[in-house]
Structure formats: structure tokens, C-alpha cells
Write an enzyme that holds these catalytic residues in place. Structure first.
Site, PDB file in Angstrom:
ATOM      1  N   TYR A 172       3.818   9.456 -11.124  1.00  0.00           N
ATOM      2  CA  TYR A 172       2.861   8.655 -10.352  1.00  0.00           C
ATOM      3  C   TYR A 172       2.091   7.689 -11.263  1.00  0.00           C
ATOM      4  O   TYR A 172       1.969   6.495 -10.960  1.00  0.00           O
ATOM      5  CB  TYR A 172       1.904   9.593  -9.629  1.00  0.00           C
ATOM      6  CG  TYR A 172       0.914   8.906  -8.715  1.00  0.00           C
ATOM      7  CD1 TYR A 172       1.310   8.428  -7.479  1.00  0.00           C
ATOM      8  CD2 TYR A 172      -0.422   8.774  -9.091  1.00  0.00           C
ATOM      9  CE1 TYR A 172       0.396   7.813  -6.630  1.00  0.00           C
ATOM     10  CE2 TYR A 172      -1.337   8.171  -8.247  1.00  0.00           C
ATOM     11  CZ  TYR A 172      -0.923   7.694  -7.018  1.00  0.00           C
ATOM     12  OH  TYR A 172      -1.831   7.083  -6.184  1.00  0.00           O
ATOM     13  N   ASN A 226       0.810  -1.215   0.000  1.00  0.00           N
ATOM     14  CA  ASN A 226       0.000   0.000   0.000  1.00  0.00           C
ATOM     15  C   ASN A 226       0.846   1.269   0.000  1.00  0.00           C
ATOM     16  O   ASN A 226       0.373   2.330  -0.417  1.00  0.00           O
ATOM     17  CB  ASN A 226      -0.921  -0.003   1.224  1.00  0.00           C
ATOM     18  CG  ASN A 226      -1.590   1.339   1.452  1.00  0.00           C
ATOM     19  OD1 ASN A 226      -2.471   1.748   0.692  1.00  0.00           O
ATOM     20  ND2 ASN A 226      -1.163   2.057   2.486  1.00  0.00           N
TER      21      ASN A 226
END
Length: 452
Positions: free
Chosen positions: A358, A293
Site C-alpha cells: 500500500y 480515488n
């Protein structure tokens, strides 16, 4: 973060204004609370001629205590359903698609708010003929459109179930139905889920589907990671919560709250994978589930981005996952029946201005899952990913107002999701009962219009 628009439109004056001006109308979503029934009303089960899954679904519903509606009853305004489930595996050519209309058309208005629509099909690549594959591929258009048409928080999904199934397939189908019918899947809609063959077994207690499982969660100190640690602990997991030393106080708070083990570690350090493997081996002997995560953003348009911003994001969001997987797998710390779940993003599917680093890293996560799935299947290990859309966190609270409002409204739910929505989806993919699911990329985005 408070969605003030959603709060306003739920007031008397707000509802009148929304109706008069045709503004977005965010529904109240049914989310999971322990002890809730799987479905808050009867479920209508239908099947195309020759469908192979209807009886299996009927048995699953009975075992779960779900009331099945009478399929022979004529549609009536007062007859409402918590879900419509349709076995479309018997549709073998395009002419058979008419059966979808015959089932869904009279029932379109019968689904309760926050209801569920689930269509079961055959993976097109596993069909017996081009015509059958064509018809089965057409089911995606149906479910994605229903997700956008029915409104009021109703979700719609397509579940592909391999015909070459085993006991793991049966358990995987049950786990998937239990997730999709429940409030756990509140912000998941318009998705295609693949249930294959694999190592999976039902839990002793479906209310604690992770009982006794050792689960590693990276980036667990705040936001989605903290919500995830809480959900996994609630479901019975022995959580190993990891985050960077700078987040140590927040990490300790989460770990103490749920009885987890806290590990402070910078995943980009050269010795991080070895140190993590040593900790897991010494403390637990193995790890059943690895949840990747941890992630960062360093936003700039590509022309204005310095090399450090690029390198940091790619290293944390993608390369660290590869290094950790390599060491844990090489040392045999993820046993047969283990699961790996990675967090991607809708940006990795649709791209995003000012986030080339990203988006590249999150698209790479999807590539990681898809490339590892066939390799790890031979070892009895599943690997999947979730791709969150607009989720209400401290990061999204910093987005400029106009962009933030657009992100919230540009989906079938007309609202942002919550960290718990992502956590519940990861939780489902972490269940031992979901071991037959591998290679899936499940978007938790309220059926966002971006990348649809």
C-alpha cells in the site's frame, strides 16, 4: 464510526479529567455548511516590508465580504480574530525574519477556536538570491510550529505564490485563500501549497465553484468516494460515479441521491480504460476533472505477503491510474483547463508496518503527480494529490483499538478526520479556479506527527 473518547472529554466530567491529567483534548472543528461566512470574525492582515501580495489579498478579502481588522489597533484581550494572514514575500534575508515575531507574538492568543493562520511566501527556488531563498524556506518551520502550538482547532499553512504570475495566479490565490479560510479546510494543517501560473478563472458563483463541470470519481460507492461525490455535486458538478460491479447497489444509491451517472467497471480489466473513455466521450464529450480515488488494502508484513496481495494493490492503486490517464489524454478527453486529482496517503510519505504494498503504491501516486505536473502544464492541465491521514471509515474501524486510538491522537487536532474533510480538499483542487495549482501533495491529516 464514533470517537467515544472525544465525546467523553467534551462532557463536564471529561473536561475536568483532561485538564487535571493533561490528556489529549480534541477540539470541535469548524466544518463547512453552505451559506456560512468565509470567516466567522475579523481577519488581521499583516505584511513584511516590501511584501508584494498584501494589497491583492486585501482586494480578495473585500470581494469575499471578509471583515479586515484594524492593524493599527493595539492588542487587547477582548479583540479576537478569525484568522491571521501575513504577507512574508518581502523578507529577503534571515534578519528580516524578526518581522514574523513582531506580528505573531502579540496576536498568538487572539485567534478564535478553529481559527486560521496563513503565511504567504515566495517559492525558494524562485527567489532572487540564496539569502532570500534561505529566509523563505524558514517560513515552513514557523507555520508548522504554529499549527502545533496554537491548539483549539487552529490551522496554519504556508502558501508559496510564484512571482512570475498571471491572471491564473491571482485566481489561484483567491481560490486557495477561500478554501483555507473556510470550514472546508478543517482537517488540513501544517501544509505548504504552491500557487503557480496557469489556466484558471473565477466562477460565476463561489458557492457553486464546479457549476456545469463534468467530474469523474472512481471508488465512489462508499467512504471517502461517496462523500466526495456528494460534495462535488453540492458544488455544481455533473458527477460520473464509478465503482466495481460488486458495489453496484451502494453505487446506485449514491448516484441516485445526487443525480449522478453510475458506471460499474473493474479498473483492472484490460479494456477498462477504453470502455471508460468511450463512455465519457459518448455521454459527455469530455471530462473536466478526473479524481482517482479507487483504492484497496491487502495488508501483510512483506515477509508474509504473497505475490497476489502485492500485485492487486499496485494495480488498483497506481497502475490503473496511469492507464486511465494515458487513454484519456491520448484521446484529448481532458481539455485545456482540466484537472486530475489523485488520492495518495500518509503511508506513502511515512511508510507503515504491514503495508509495504500500500505504501509503495501511494508513494508512487505522489511520483505520478510530481512527474506529470510539468508535462501537463504545457497542455493547460493541472495535476495534484491529497494524502489522507487517519480518517474515520469502515476500514479504520477494523484497526485494533490501541493502534486506532494512537492514529486518532497523534496529530495537532487529537482526533481522526472525516471523509468529508478529504472530499472538501479534493473539491478545492478540482475547482476551475484552482487550475494554477499543480504538483501539490496536500496532506489531510490534522498535521499528523507521522512523516512530519
Amino acid at each position: 464510526m464514533t470517537d467515544r473518547y472525544a465525546s467523553f472529554v467534551r462532557s463536564g466530567a471529561g473536561r475536568a479529567l483532561v485538564k487535571r491529567l493533561g490528556l489529549p483534548d480534541p477540539p470541535r472543528l469548524r466544518r463547512h455548511t453552505p451559506g456560512d461566512p468565509l470567516a466567522p470574525g475579523p481577519v488581521l492582515l499583516g505584511a513584511a516590508t516590501g511584501g508584494r501580495l498584501a494589497e491583492q489579498v486585501r482586494r480578495i478579502m473585500a470581494a469575499a465580504g471578509v471583515e479586515l481588522a484594524d492593524p493599527a489597533a493595539a492588542p487587547a484581550p477582548e479583540r479576537r480574530h478569525a484568522a491571521l494572514v501575513y504577507d512574508a514575500t518581502g523578507i529577503t534575508d534571515s534578519t528580516g525574519l524578526r518581522q514574523l515575531y513582531d506580528f505573531f507574538h502579540p496576536q498568538a492568543r487572539s485567534v478564535l477556536p478553529s481559527g486560521r493562520v496563513i503565511v504567504l511566501g515566495t517559492p525558494p527556488e524562485e527567489c532572487g538570491s540564496p539569502r532570500e531563498a534561505t529566509a523563505q524556506r524558514a517560513l515552513e518551520g514557523l507555520t508548522r510550529s504554529i499549527g502545533k502550538e496554537f491548539g483549539r482547532g487552529v490551522t496554519a499553512q504556508l502558501v508559496h505564490v510564484t512571482p512570475a504570475g498571471d491572471a491564473g495566479t491571482t485566481t489561484g490565490l483567491e481560490a486557495t485563500l477561500r478554501f483555507l479560510l473556510s470550514g472546508r479546510s478543517a482537517y488540513v494543517s501544517g501544509q505548504v501549497v504552491r500557487v503557480g501560473a496557469g489556466q484558471a478563472g473565477p466562477p460565476a458563483d463561489w458557492d457553486r465553484p464546479l457549476d456545469g463541470q463534468v467530474v469523474l470519481v472512481t471508488g465512489a460507492a462508499r467512504g471517502i468516494g461517496a462523500a466526495l461525490a456528494r460534495v462535488l455535486a453540492r458544488d455544481g458538478a455533473r458527477v460520473v460515479a464509478l465503482d466495481v460491479p460488486a458495489a453496484g447497489d451502494e453505487l446506485a444509491t449514491v448516484a441516485n441521491e445526487i443525480g449522478a451517472t453510475a458506471v460499474q467497471l473493474d479498473l483492472t480489466a484490460p479494456d477498462a480504460p477504453t470502455r471508460l473513455a468511450d463512455h465519457l466521450a459518448g455521454r459527455h464529450g469530455h471530462v473536466d476533472v478526473v479524481v482517482h480515488n479507487a483504492g484497496i488494502t491487502r495488508d501483510k508484513t512483506l515477509g508474509r505477503m504473497d505475490a497476489d496481495r502485492w500485485d492487486q494493490v499496485l494495480d488498483v492503486n497506481l497502475s490503473s491510474q496511469e492507464r486511465i490517464n494515458d487513454v484519456l489524454l491520448e484521446r484529448g478527453l481532458i481539455p485545456a483547463g482540466g484537472r486530475i486529482v489523485s488520492v495518495s496517503s500518509i503511508a506513502g510519505i511515512a511508510g507503515n508496518r504491514g503495508q509495504t504494498n500500500y505504501a509503495t503504491s501511494k508513494a508512487g501516486v505522489i511520483g505520478l503527480v510530481q512527474s506529470l505536473a510539468p508535462v501537463l502544464r504545457e497542455r493547460g492541465i493541472s495535476v495534484n494529490a491529497v494524502a489522507p491521514g487517519f480518517i474515520e471509515t469502515r476500514l479504520t474501524a477494523r484497526i485494533p483499538l490501541v493502534v486506532r486510538e494512537a492514529g486518532r491522537r497523534m496529530n495537532s487536532m487529537s482526533q481522526g478526520g472525516l471523509p468529508v474533510d478529504v472530499a472538501e480538499t479534493i473539491g478545492w483542487l478540482s475547482w476551475p479556479a484552482s487550475g494554477a495549482l499543480s504538483g501539490n501533495i496536500v496532506r489531510v491529516c490534522g498535521q499528523s506527527l507521522l512523516g512530519a
